[in-house]
Design an enzyme around this catalytic site. Structure first.
Site, PDB file in Angstrom:
ATOM      1  N   ASN A 274      -2.310  -9.023  -9.115  1.00  0.00           N
ATOM      2  CA  ASN A 274      -1.493  -7.808  -9.142  1.00  0.00           C
ATOM      3  C   ASN A 274      -0.075  -8.267  -9.418  1.00  0.00           C
ATOM      4  O   ASN A 274       0.684  -8.604  -8.517  1.00  0.00           O
ATOM      5  CB  ASN A 274      -1.601  -7.080  -7.796  1.00  0.00           C
ATOM      6  CG  ASN A 274      -0.911  -5.734  -7.805  1.00  0.00           C
ATOM      7  OD1 ASN A 274      -0.052  -5.453  -8.637  1.00  0.00           O
ATOM      8  ND2 ASN A 274      -1.275  -4.896  -6.849  1.00  0.00           N
TER       9      ASN A 274
ATOM     10  N   ARG B 142      -4.247  -5.730 -12.484  1.00  0.00           N
ATOM     11  CA  ARG B 142      -3.725  -4.372 -12.362  1.00  0.00           C
ATOM     12  C   ARG B 142      -2.755  -4.124 -13.510  1.00  0.00           C
ATOM     13  O   ARG B 142      -1.830  -4.911 -13.749  1.00  0.00           O
ATOM     14  CB  ARG B 142      -2.987  -4.202 -11.035  1.00  0.00           C
ATOM     15  CG  ARG B 142      -2.348  -2.818 -10.884  1.00  0.00           C
ATOM     16  CD  ARG B 142      -1.278  -2.813  -9.814  1.00  0.00           C
ATOM     17  NE  ARG B 142      -0.649  -1.505  -9.704  1.00  0.00           N
ATOM     18  CZ  ARG B 142       0.555  -1.314  -9.186  1.00  0.00           C
ATOM     19  NH1 ARG B 142       1.273  -2.326  -8.753  1.00  0.00           N
ATOM     20  NH2 ARG B 142       1.059  -0.087  -9.112  1.00  0.00           N
TER      21      ARG B 142
ATOM     22  N   ARG C 200      13.926   4.294  -7.118  1.00  0.00           N
ATOM     23  CA  ARG C 200      13.715   5.342  -8.117  1.00  0.00           C
ATOM     24  C   ARG C 200      13.992   6.712  -7.509  1.00  0.00           C
ATOM     25  O   ARG C 200      13.676   6.961  -6.348  1.00  0.00           O
ATOM     26  CB  ARG C 200      12.287   5.267  -8.671  1.00  0.00           C
ATOM     27  CG  ARG C 200      12.087   4.131  -9.656  1.00  0.00           C
ATOM     28  CD  ARG C 200      10.616   3.937  -9.987  1.00  0.00           C
ATOM     29  NE  ARG C 200      10.001   2.939  -9.133  1.00  0.00           N
ATOM     30  CZ  ARG C 200       8.698   2.712  -9.059  1.00  0.00           C
ATOM     31  NH1 ARG C 200       7.863   3.436  -9.771  1.00  0.00           N
ATOM     32  NH2 ARG C 200       8.222   1.778  -8.264  1.00  0.00           N
TER      33      ARG C 200
END
Length: 393
Positions: free
Chosen positions: A7, A90, A238
């Site tokens: 990942n 991923r 974010r």
């Protein structure tokens, strides 16, 4: 069959080595702070534990470190990289091209690269992880598991934007959704736990990236992240949802470049922009010590989640359970408490004693009188990737 799962994030690599189909974890670990002055290496097997502080220059160096740990004569678990039959990766954004787990080819890599602009913090690192793994594990099958795949069941009324039709028809501009591997894993755990034939579940993935999904009868029907992984909940750096006219105001009136605005919304906003802290543990500590910015940021964070819960209850016409997962969802009792406060109208009643937990397995944290179950379910994206990789092969 030994399957290595990678990942690969913007500054970290999570990894687990599985024996499949037994789902036995041979070893696991994390390479973090890649590209910074001092990185960190974590490695755990059944017999050994390694913690090391060292510079990790780039993802190639990080993966080489993983290989060194796997093959180490004292602490390793492999004699040769050839023992690994597949590497599962991923990949955050699969666009409209990838709706299922896919074996990596040059065409697949090219299409992942085409989607860089839609997930600039993720897809470049995901592709780099694939390319480095190809060179190191050159006899293994490389398999890509896409975060967006689970959300392909979202109906058109939920994924289509109210902009001219040509943008969906010609450019495939729509809501795609993310963190699908995590939402799929914990929702399946929740459905099995509830032992009901038909279920209405809201899964809340809270980490540095955050998202919430409405899942009806095992199918994703709506989700907070959209065309790219910036909308919805307030995240680590974010912004989540904003009025899009703000972008034009920043560019046309305040003189920001469009790149500056993009950087601000992706890397300088969210909890970082509200508090100056990037780690929720620091934010919670400062809030407890009276920092009003941190207190307000935590309230805003919870309020945004509550609004999505309300809208998803309406979308599903009911609710059986909400699920908290990922780093913050599993470990922050304060965030869970704030989210579940004043939610009795939806049948959500939190038990504050039960909530005082860092769950290692499925854990109930609601009152006995609560009509809706409130569950903490540890996610395991790596196991889900290993399962999908094995099923493909």
């Amino acid at each position: 069959m030994k399957i290595l799962v990678l990942n690969s994030g913007s500054s970290s690599i999570k990894y687990q080595l599985f024996e499949m189909p037994e789902q036995h974890v041979i070893c696991s670990g994390l390479i973090e702070r890649i590209g910074l002055e001092m990185g960190a290496v974590h490695y755990t097997s059944e017999t050994n534990n390694v913690e090391e502080a060292t510079e990790i220059k780039d993802h190639k160096a990080g993966l080489e470190k993983v290989v060194d740990l796997l093959l180490d004569k004292k602490t390793g678990v492999l004699h040769s990289t050839d023992e690994i039959k597949a590497v599962g990766h991923r990949v955050v954004h699969g666009g409209s091209t990838f709706t299922n787990t896919t074996e990596v080819t040059q065409d697949v890599k090219d299409k992942i690269k085409e989607l860089f602009s839609l997930a600039p913090q993720h897809n470049p690192a995901n592709l780099e992880g694939i390319q480095v793994a190809e060179s190191i594990f050159n006899k293994a099958k490389q398999v890509a598991v896409f975060d967006t795949a689970f959300h392909q069941s979202i109906p058109i009324k939920a994924y289509k934007y109210a902009i001219p039709n040509k943008f969906l028809e010609q450019e495939k501009i729509r809501l795609y959704g993310f963190h699908g591997t995590s939402h799929k894993y914990v929702s399946e755990k929740a459905i099995a736990y509830l032992q009901k034939e038909r279920t209405k579940i809201i899964t809340i993935h809270l980490g540095n990236g955050c998202s919430i999904t409405a899942i009806k009868d095992g199918q994703s029907i709506d989700h907070s992240l959209g065309f790219g992984p910036v909308t919805g909940l307030i995240m680590g750096s974010r912004s989540g949802d904003i009025d899009h006219t703000l972008i034009f105001y920043l560019v046309n009136t305040l003189g920001y470049s469009i790149n500056d605005v993009n950087t601000m919304l992706q890397k300088e906003s969210g909890m970082l922009g509200l508090t100056g802290f990037s780690d929720l543990r620091d934010i919670e500590a400062a809030a407890e010590n009276g920092d009003t910015n941190c207190q307000l940021a935590l309230e805003m964070n919870a309020y945004r989640i509550q609004k999505y819960i309300g809208s998803y209850v309406a979308a599903m016409n009911g609710l059986d359970a909400i699920v908290f997962t990922a780093g913050i969802g599993e470990n922050s009792e304060l965030v869970r408490k704030l989210v579940c406060t004043n939610m009795e109208t939806f049948g959500i009643e939190l038990d504050e004693v039960k909530n005082n937990v860092r769950a290692k397995q499925i854990t109930e944290i609601h009152k006995e009188s609560s009509k809706v179950k409130v569950l903490v379910i540890p996610t395991n994206e790596e196991l889900e990737i290993a399962k999908q990789t094995y099923q493909l092969l």
